[in-house]
Structure formats: C-alpha cells, structure tokens
Design a protein around this motif. Structure first.
Motif, PDB file in Angstrom:
ATOM      1  N   VAL A 130       0.848  -1.191   0.000  1.00  0.00           N
ATOM      2  CA  VAL A 130       0.000   0.000   0.000  1.00  0.00           C
ATOM      3  C   VAL A 130       0.881   1.238   0.000  1.00  0.00           C
ATOM      4  O   VAL A 130       1.932   1.268   0.650  1.00  0.00           O
ATOM      5  CB  VAL A 130      -0.924   0.003   1.245  1.00  0.00           C
ATOM      6  N   TRP A 132       1.471   4.663   1.446  1.00  0.00           N
ATOM      7  CA  TRP A 132       1.061   5.348   2.678  1.00  0.00           C
ATOM      8  C   TRP A 132       1.678   6.744   2.743  1.00  0.00           C
ATOM      9  O   TRP A 132       2.817   6.940   2.314  1.00  0.00           O
ATOM     10  CB  TRP A 132       1.549   4.592   3.913  1.00  0.00           C
ATOM     11  N   PRO A 210       0.110  -3.959   4.457  1.00  0.00           N
ATOM     12  CA  PRO A 210      -0.985  -3.544   5.331  1.00  0.00           C
ATOM     13  C   PRO A 210      -0.732  -3.834   6.811  1.00  0.00           C
ATOM     14  O   PRO A 210      -0.970  -2.963   7.658  1.00  0.00           O
ATOM     15  CB  PRO A 210      -2.170  -4.356   4.794  1.00  0.00           C
ATOM     16  N   VAL A 214      -1.172  -1.043   9.857  1.00  0.00           N
ATOM     17  CA  VAL A 214      -2.592  -0.996  10.220  1.00  0.00           C
ATOM     18  C   VAL A 214      -2.819  -0.366  11.589  1.00  0.00           C
ATOM     19  O   VAL A 214      -3.801   0.370  11.794  1.00  0.00           O
ATOM     20  CB  VAL A 214      -3.219  -2.416  10.150  1.00  0.00           C
ATOM     21  N   PRO A 224      -3.704   5.506   3.985  1.00  0.00           N
ATOM     22  CA  PRO A 224      -3.452   4.704   2.780  1.00  0.00           C
ATOM     23  C   PRO A 224      -4.023   5.413   1.555  1.00  0.00           C
ATOM     24  O   PRO A 224      -5.189   5.847   1.563  1.00  0.00           O
ATOM     25  CB  PRO A 224      -4.200   3.399   3.064  1.00  0.00           C
ATOM     26  N   VAL A 227      -3.611   0.731  -3.249  1.00  0.00           N
ATOM     27  CA  VAL A 227      -3.030  -0.595  -3.093  1.00  0.00           C
ATOM     28  C   VAL A 227      -2.480  -1.060  -4.435  1.00  0.00           C
ATOM     29  O   VAL A 227      -3.104  -0.860  -5.486  1.00  0.00           O
ATOM     30  CB  VAL A 227      -4.068  -1.601  -2.536  1.00  0.00           C
ATOM     31  N   TRP A 245     -10.329  -1.701   4.477  1.00  0.00           N
ATOM     32  CA  TRP A 245      -9.376  -2.004   3.401  1.00  0.00           C
ATOM     33  C   TRP A 245     -10.060  -1.906   2.032  1.00  0.00           C
ATOM     34  O   TRP A 245      -9.430  -1.508   1.045  1.00  0.00           O
ATOM     35  CB  TRP A 245      -8.781  -3.391   3.582  1.00  0.00           C
TER      36      TRP A 245
END
Length: 336
Positions: A130, A132, A210, A214, A224, A227, A245
């Motif tokens: 992901v 971020w 993730p 998380v 996020p 993906v 998600w």
C-alpha cells in the motif's frame, strides 16, 4: 496330512496377522525438539509479525508437541537467514519464513543461494503493498500525491522502505518510471521502523504491507492512498472511522500503473524427507482454521492463496523469472 498342515499354516498366519493388527500403527514423523523458525528480516516487519503470530497460534492451540522458536537473522538483506537454513541439510527442526528477498537478495548481492537450495513447504498467503503517507499530509488521494511529486524537483520526496534493492525499492523504481520523477529512497531494517519514520514525518511516504501500518492507521497517524493490486481488497471491517481495506482504491485506478504482490511462505532445509514436509504442511493447514489466523488475514488484508507441492514449485519458478526481470529493469542485479 498335507491338508492339515496347510490349514495349520493358515491358522498360524491368521493368528499372526491378528496379533500384528493389534499393534499401534507406526507414528507419523513429528518434531522431537524445539523447531527454530528463522525470519530473514528485522523485527516488526510483515514477515516477523506473521512468524510470531504463527508461534502464538501453535502454542495456544497446542498444535505441536514441541516449541516453535522465532529467530531473526536479517543480515545481508536476509541472506544470513537463508544461508543458515541452506547449511542445515537434513535438519527438520529448522524452518524459514520467506518474502521477496528469497529472490531479490541473491540477485542483488550475488550470495550463493537460490530458492531451489531449500525445500518448499507451503505458500501461506500473498501480501499486499500500500502507498502510505502521514495522516497530517495534505494529500487525500494518490492523484494529489502524484501531482505533488511531479510538480517538485527530483528527489524532493522521500520514500522509506525495507532494505536496499528489495521489494520496497523495486516498487519505488516503478513509481519513478511511471511518474517520470526521481524519489529519494531511504532504507530501514524493517517495516516497523519504516512506519515509525512515516509517523514521525521523517519520510513523505512508504509502501509498507498492510499489517505493517494498520495499527498506525487505526490511530489516525498514517493514511493509505492506494493498493498495488489489480483489484480492490475484499475486507470490509471498519479500521479508521468508516474506512476499511475495501475503501482503498487500486493504484492503477489512481493513474499509477504499478502492481506487486509478495510471497509469505515456509521452507525447510535441503535433504529433509517427504514425511517431514507433510508434517508442516498439515500443521499450517490447521493454523489456517484458527480464529487468530483469520483475524490476521483480515487485519493485514492478505490474499489468502495457499499452495503446496508441485503447484507451489511451479509458482516459485514463475516468481523467480518475474523478479529477475524486475531487478534487471531496475539495475539492481549484482555485477551488472
């Protein structure tokens, strides 16, 4: 007399078979001492978290008669861990969790190692990546972040990642090519450290798995943006506010045509028996049925593909070819 002799022999044979059938069946192989679970990466990252979750599940549900002991050996981009397992030929009391450095480390460093030097056990899952950013950053979407990178001079934005010439940097190079801009890549020892650096504002972004970020997302410390998969994630449990998600768009849909998934699998040393491999395949099948494993899959938004045997070996052959191409394109192969 011959007839009686024949009957007598038959009776004795039948008696013998009955006696044999009353004996306990030969027990299938199982560990006789603690099993070392090697993590070829630093603490706090995705591989380390998965290994320690497996350790806890196996202990809680009493799935092994001996202990599973997690040991981190991250030296040489994980080469230390893989070489340790390779050198323990025939030792069924040592296993290793794998990630993409199974392929990238030998290509990048030239160490004498290939996945074929080990014995494949099973693919436990495939891990997502992901993009971020810090939750306080002004970028609400991947497109906004991409525009900021494009509008700034080269190397303005810092991307943090796990190690050099590994999956995080491969993805970073792909992002650079897609955007036509250079980023400053900063390597750290593990995904846990990368997440801390992003929360602290020392880097502008990361491509952590993730599970590695998380908890920071739950705490509204990171955000996020997209993906790196071909489809959105199926997990709908709320994580941060109303977001799950499944709320995270694909990077491709956000104009960043980059896709990458990473192996989470288990290997044994060379020279172990089929029976010993089968023991661990069955062990991990039992783990997959536990509520703790299912929760990990949700928390970490994993692709839950499971493979063993010839199917897993065929996948590994293809993945090795793919990584060699990616490494060549990035200019990361040793000696090139």
């Amino acid at each position: 007399m011959k007839h009686l002799h024949a009957l007598g022999l038959g009776a004795v044979t039948a008696l013998g078979m009955t006696a044999l059938s009353m004996l306990p069946a030969a027990a299938a192989w199982e560990p006789t001492k603690p099993v070392e679970f090697i993590v070829p990466a630093g603490t706090g990252g995705g591989a380390d978290q998965m290994a320690r979750t497996l350790q806890g599940i196996i202990a809680k549900h009493d799935l092994m008669s001996t202990q599973l002991v997690v040991i981190n050996k991250s030296g040489g981009a994980g080469g230390e861990g893989f070489l340790d397992v390779k050198s323990n030929k025939g030792n069924p009391h040592k296993i290793v969790i794998s990630l993409s450095n199974l392929f990238t480390t030998p290509l990048a460093t030239g160490i004498p190692f290939n996945w074929k030097d080990l014995t494949p056990v099973a693919m436990l899952a495939l891990d997502e990546f992901v993009l971020w950013v810090n939750a306080e950053a002004p970028y609400k979407t991947a497109q906004e972040y991409e525009k900021a990178i494009k509008d700034a001079p080269d190397n303005t934005f810092k991307m943090g990642g796990t190690g050099s010439k590994q999956e995080d940097q491969i993805i970073t190079v792909a992002i650079q090519k897609a955007l036509g801009k250079k980023l400053t890549y900063i390597p750290y020892k593990g995904g846990g450290e990368v997440a801390v650096q992003l929360v602290g504002g020392h880097i502008n972004s990361s491509v952590n798995n993730p599970i590695e970020a998380v908890s920071q997302w739950r705490g509204d410390k990171v955000r996020p943006l997209c993906v790196f998969d071909s489809k959105t994630l199926p997990y709908t449990d709320k994580i941060q506010g109303d977001l799950s998600w499944s709320s995270v768009p694909t990077c491709k849909s956000e104009g960043l045509d980059v896709e990458y998934l990473m192996l989470r699998g288990v290997f044994m040393p060379p020279g172990v028996t089929d029976e010993q491999v089968a023991y661990f395949v069955e062990l991990f099948k039992k783990v997959r049925e536990t509520p703790e494993w299912k929760q990990l899959m949700k928390d970490g938004a994993f692709n839950q593909t499971f493979m063993a045997g010839d199917e897993f070996k065929a996948w590994l052959n293809q993945a090795e070819t793919t990584h060699k191409g990616l490494m060549q394109e990035a200019g990361f192969i040793a000696g090139n």
